[in-house]
Design a protein around this motif. Sequence first.
Motif, PDB file in Angstrom:
ATOM      1  N   TYR A   4       0.814  -1.223   0.000  1.00 53.56           N
ATOM      2  CA  TYR A   4       0.000   0.000   0.000  1.00 53.56           C
ATOM      3  C   TYR A   4       0.847   1.272   0.000  1.00 53.56           C
ATOM      4  O   TYR A   4       2.024   1.248   0.385  1.00 53.56           O
ATOM      5  CB  TYR A   4      -0.920   0.029   1.231  1.00 53.56           C
ATOM      6  N   ALA A   5       0.224   2.365  -0.384  1.00 54.57           N
ATOM      7  CA  ALA A   5       0.873   3.681  -0.316  1.00 54.57           C
ATOM      8  C   ALA A   5      -0.211   4.759  -0.293  1.00 54.57           C
ATOM      9  O   ALA A   5      -1.372   4.488  -0.632  1.00 54.57           O
ATOM     10  CB  ALA A   5       1.795   3.877  -1.513  1.00 54.57           C
ATOM     11  N   PHE A   6       0.174   5.963   0.113  1.00 53.72           N
ATOM     12  CA  PHE A   6      -0.769   7.092   0.128  1.00 53.72           C
ATOM     13  C   PHE A   6      -0.279   8.207  -0.797  1.00 53.72           C
ATOM     14  O   PHE A   6       0.928   8.486  -0.853  1.00 53.72           O
ATOM     15  CB  PHE A   6      -0.925   7.663   1.542  1.00 53.72           C
ATOM     16  N   GLY A   7      -1.239   8.821  -1.459  1.00 55.67           N
ATOM     17  CA  GLY A   7      -0.948  10.035  -2.237  1.00 55.67           C
ATOM     18  C   GLY A   7      -1.806  11.162  -1.693  1.00 55.67           C
ATOM     19  O   GLY A   7      -3.034  11.055  -1.653  1.00 55.67           O
ATOM     20  N   ILE A  68       4.500   7.575   1.700  1.00 53.96           N
ATOM     21  CA  ILE A  68       3.469   8.599   1.540  1.00 53.96           C
ATOM     22  C   ILE A  68       4.038   9.718   0.663  1.00 53.96           C
ATOM     23  O   ILE A  68       5.097  10.267   0.957  1.00 53.96           O
ATOM     24  CB  ILE A  68       3.052   9.153   2.914  1.00 53.96           C
ATOM     25  N   GLY A  69       3.336  10.006  -0.410  1.00 50.60           N
ATOM     26  CA  GLY A  69       3.737  11.110  -1.279  1.00 50.60           C
ATOM     27  C   GLY A  69       2.825  12.298  -1.016  1.00 50.60           C
ATOM     28  O   GLY A  69       1.625  12.130  -0.822  1.00 50.60           O
ATOM     29  N   MET A 310       5.534   9.313  -6.552  1.00 53.51           N
ATOM     30  CA  MET A 310       6.863   9.653  -6.016  1.00 53.51           C
ATOM     31  C   MET A 310       7.415   8.564  -5.103  1.00 53.51           C
ATOM     32  O   MET A 310       8.610   8.315  -5.089  1.00 53.51           O
ATOM     33  CB  MET A 310       6.813  10.983  -5.250  1.00 53.51           C
ATOM     34  N   VAL A 311       6.516   7.915  -4.321  1.00 51.49           N
ATOM     35  CA  VAL A 311       7.024   6.874  -3.411  1.00 51.49           C
ATOM     36  C   VAL A 311       7.080   5.513  -4.077  1.00 51.49           C
ATOM     37  O   VAL A 311       7.804   4.621  -3.619  1.00 51.49           O
ATOM     38  CB  VAL A 311       6.221   6.796  -2.088  1.00 51.49           C
TER      39      VAL A 311
END
Lengths: 314, 314
Positions: A4-7, A68-69, A310-311
């Motif tokens: 997972y990741a956040f924008g 997190i980006g 970005m991440v």
Amino acid sequence: MKPYAFGIDIGGTTVKCGFFNSDGTFVEKWEIPTRKEDDGAMILPDIAEAIKAKLAEHGVSMDDVEGIGVGVPGPVLDDGVVNGCVNLGWGVFNVAEKLSGLLGDVPVQVGNDANVAALGEQWLGGGKGFKNVVMVTLGTGVGGGIIIGGKILAGSHGAGGEIGHIQMRKNETAVCGCGKKGCLEQYASATGIVRMSKILLEKDKNDSSLRSLAEITSKDIFDAAKTGDALSLKLVDTLGEMLGTALAHITAVVDPDVIVIGGGVSKAGQILLDAIEKHYRPVAFHACRSTQFKLAVLGNDAGMYGAVRMVLNR
Amino acid sequence: MKPYAFGIDIGGTTVKCGFFNSDGTFVEKWEIPTRKEDDGAMILPDIAEAIKAKLAEHGVSMDDVEGIGVGVPGPVLDDGVVNGCVNLGWGVFNVAEKLSGLLGDVPVQVGNDANVAALGEQWLGGGKGFKNVVMVTLGTGVGGGIIIGGKILAGSHGAGGEIGHIQMRKNETAVCGCGKKGCLEQYASATGIVRMSKILLEKDKNDSSLRSLAEITSKDIFDAAKTGDALSLKLVDTLGEMLGTALAHITAVVDPDVIVIGGGVSKAGQILLDAIEKHYRPVAFHACRSTQFKLAVLGNDAGMYGAVRMVLNR
């Protein structure tokens, strides 16, 4: 890569939050208000709380988050230092370090919002499939983002892609928001074309459907141009001349695969691209003369996409 | 890293060859003629032979060579394909593959000569210590090279940094070598300032030490300006205005740490920097207003340094 990741796209009114799978698909997107009181001191803690709550809601641990980006409306240096954001009340500080500290040292990447939106469009929008992209955002102002080899060109002072402030007219008397005179933004933004319409309506005595409007918007001008209103066509042509000429300057410097036009004004569609290309092609350096023009496709989500990219693509 | 590398700068008359230690110091430098007959078919074989002979002379094996960097006077794509070099008689082919094949598959990196010179100046010259550099080469034409994060911005069509063909005057009647009218190169190159001097000497009837010269060179103009010759000062100011304005466009796009001015015209020194900065600062985007200007320091060796840097910093 973790799953997972956040924008996160921080705007002056709301923070757009995207919870992503690491393949770039949304798990969920939502918004929180941007609390600007106390010099914006609550903005990052609010975001940290929102992220923690979202993870808890989905039963996901922070250990499963790649990073997190964050896109912010101000100049950002490569190391995550934001060089002041007037709109948020922020001074100079390292946003990446601060937010990471609030979230158990998860990796955080920070970029300027226009640059981050450009990255989103390069990844999954109008510039998809190309590694070198110039994006122009025509809104209240003229923003820009330069993507080279799939990475943001942030610049040494966080001013990479600040193309709205290229000086296009030496003899301009009106002052731009930046303090200079004759900036591209004064002609090619939504505000700029409306400003130009007032000048032209005063000077040009011919009939125009614009004259019946109490207040003119950039959409009105493009709509009237599409119906053949001569004065509006002239305004669109001037915008095209300014932007086409500036883009010829820009492509001679960075030589992208594609130029993506976004922001509210870009909703005008093909008539806008035609006006820009008409003036771009004759003055562009020959190797860049056939560079493609595309409309942006991600709309308000471009910032979230670019932020998470970005991440996911460090 | 292997202990040796080569930096090769192919010009229209001679090929400058540098045999380097991998710390960037010269073992030896020398030149060979550029044989342009048969569409330049002998140029790469000549270079390969010269490299083999130099290695034999020093008793060094090709296995001890990290790679060979090559600068060519034409557009180069990231993969080493040269998109035609009129000066050498070359069409479109992969120079990196070809030269590597002639030398037992040693790694070869190829770049445009102006970009490669910019990389040399960024590494060990006027831009030393900075990672983002815009270099302008003022010679017969106006060349440019953009270095971002220590790497060449080659562009999608090999046209990155082709700043000499930014259109500076819409009302120009003279035609640039590129076929357009009003290019920066028509005002800010050695040829350009001489061209402008002829126009001004015709138009301006005041006395000038330039009038006594049978043939005027750019050096004559700068020398006369240094002694206070009003007409020459005006010419230098116009060059400064053109270049300063164009550089303000460029820094709003790529936002470098430093701008390095090189090429024959740059031998004029501080008077040139002063003329450019005078016009640059008022029109530059505020974040880039104090960007430093420096003179190039590597002279004709910049290309060899930059070429070898490509293989030492992959």
